[in-house]
Motif scaffolding. Structure first.
Motif, PDB file in Angstrom:
ATOM      1  N   ARG A 191       0.835  -1.207   0.000  1.00 22.95           N
ATOM      2  CA  ARG A 191       0.000   0.000   0.000  1.00 22.95           C
ATOM      3  C   ARG A 191       0.868   1.256   0.000  1.00 22.95           C
ATOM      4  NH1 ARG A 191      -2.821   3.743   2.972  1.00 22.95           N
ATOM      5  NH2 ARG A 191      -1.765   3.328   4.921  1.00 22.95           N
ATOM      6  N   ILE A 200       1.062   4.159  -2.846  1.00 19.98           N
ATOM      7  CA  ILE A 200       0.897   5.590  -2.542  1.00 19.98           C
ATOM      8  C   ILE A 200       2.075   6.376  -3.098  1.00 19.98           C
ATOM      9  CG2 ILE A 200       0.890   7.290  -0.667  1.00 19.98           C
ATOM     10  CD1 ILE A 200      -0.855   5.257   0.915  1.00 19.98           C
ATOM     11  N   GLU A 258      -6.150   7.391 -11.116  1.00 19.29           N
ATOM     12  CA  GLU A 258      -7.216   6.579 -10.511  1.00 19.29           C
ATOM     13  C   GLU A 258      -7.415   5.279 -11.285  1.00 19.29           C
ATOM     14  OE1 GLU A 258     -11.951   6.788  -9.300  1.00 19.29           O
ATOM     15  OE2 GLU A 258     -11.037   8.491 -10.324  1.00 19.29           O
ATOM     16  N   SER A 298      -4.469   2.891 -10.568  1.00 24.58           N
ATOM     17  CA  SER A 298      -4.138   2.586  -9.171  1.00 24.58           C
ATOM     18  C   SER A 298      -5.272   1.800  -8.515  1.00 24.58           C
ATOM     19  CB  SER A 298      -3.897   3.882  -8.393  1.00 24.58           C
ATOM     20  OG  SER A 298      -5.118   4.472  -8.010  1.00 24.58           O
ATOM     21  N   PHE A 341      -6.774   2.824  -5.925  1.00 22.95           N
ATOM     22  CA  PHE A 341      -7.432   3.797  -5.054  1.00 22.95           C
ATOM     23  C   PHE A 341      -8.538   4.551  -5.765  1.00 22.95           C
ATOM     24  CE2 PHE A 341      -2.863   3.815  -3.553  1.00 22.95           C
ATOM     25  CZ  PHE A 341      -3.086   2.949  -2.493  1.00 22.95           C
ATOM     26  N   THR A 342      -9.467   5.081  -4.978  1.00 20.29           N
ATOM     27  CA  THR A 342     -10.549   5.906  -5.511  1.00 20.29           C
ATOM     28  C   THR A 342     -10.037   7.318  -5.788  1.00 20.29           C
ATOM     29  OG1 THR A 342     -11.244   6.711  -3.340  1.00 20.29           O
ATOM     30  CG2 THR A 342     -12.258   4.647  -4.124  1.00 20.29           C
ATOM     31  N   TYR A 390      -9.620   9.282  -2.562  1.00 23.88           N
ATOM     32  CA  TYR A 390      -8.410   8.960  -1.801  1.00 23.88           C
ATOM     33  C   TYR A 390      -7.178   9.537  -2.491  1.00 23.88           C
ATOM     34  CZ  TYR A 390      -5.033   6.513   1.053  1.00 23.88           C
ATOM     35  OH  TYR A 390      -4.001   6.234   1.907  1.00 23.88           O
ATOM     36  N   ILE A 391      -7.152   9.526  -3.816  1.00 25.47           N
ATOM     37  CA  ILE A 391      -6.027  10.107  -4.553  1.00 25.47           C
ATOM     38  C   ILE A 391      -5.950  11.606  -4.283  1.00 25.47           C
ATOM     39  CG2 ILE A 391      -5.185  10.637  -6.884  1.00 25.47           C
ATOM     40  CD1 ILE A 391      -6.296   7.803  -7.635  1.00 25.47           C
ATOM     41  N   VAL A 442      -4.411  11.981  -0.860  1.00 26.63           N
ATOM     42  CA  VAL A 442      -2.962  11.712  -0.929  1.00 26.63           C
ATOM     43  C   VAL A 442      -2.255  12.927  -1.540  1.00 26.63           C
ATOM     44  CG1 VAL A 442      -1.215  10.304  -2.116  1.00 26.63           C
ATOM     45  CG2 VAL A 442      -3.139   9.194  -0.962  1.00 26.63           C
TER      46      VAL A 442
END
Length: 85
Positions: free
Chosen positions: A31, A35, A52, A55, A57-58, A61-62, A65
């Protein structure tokens, strides 16, 4: 009545817990690597929609980050496609 089924269940539970903890560490490391790759891609100018798509991740969440790493939001307006022209 025998305690054997309870002992077997305890052994199975202990084994499953050990496997879970071992893979939990590997999952967290993966994870963190994902990231870092997201941050690098955003800094390299890869559009957030493409990040997105590539990756695990949604988009929300991006964006989090990106904010956490001081990356400014994408400018408003039409977004360019992530494909090549």
């Amino acid at each position: 009545m025998s305690d054997e089924p309870a002992v077997d269940a305890r052994d199975e539970l202990a084994g499953a817990t050990k496997r879970y903890r071992r893979t939990e560490t590997a999952h967290e490391q993966a994870r963190q690597e994902a990231i870092a790759a997201v941050v690098a891609a955003l800094k390299a100018g890869v559009p957030p929609t493409e990040v997105e798509r590539l990756s695990p991740f949604t988009g929300a969440y991006i964006r989090k980050v990106a904010r956490d790493h001081g990356i400014p939001p994408a400018p408003p307006g039409p977004k360019r496609s992530g494909g090549s022209s």
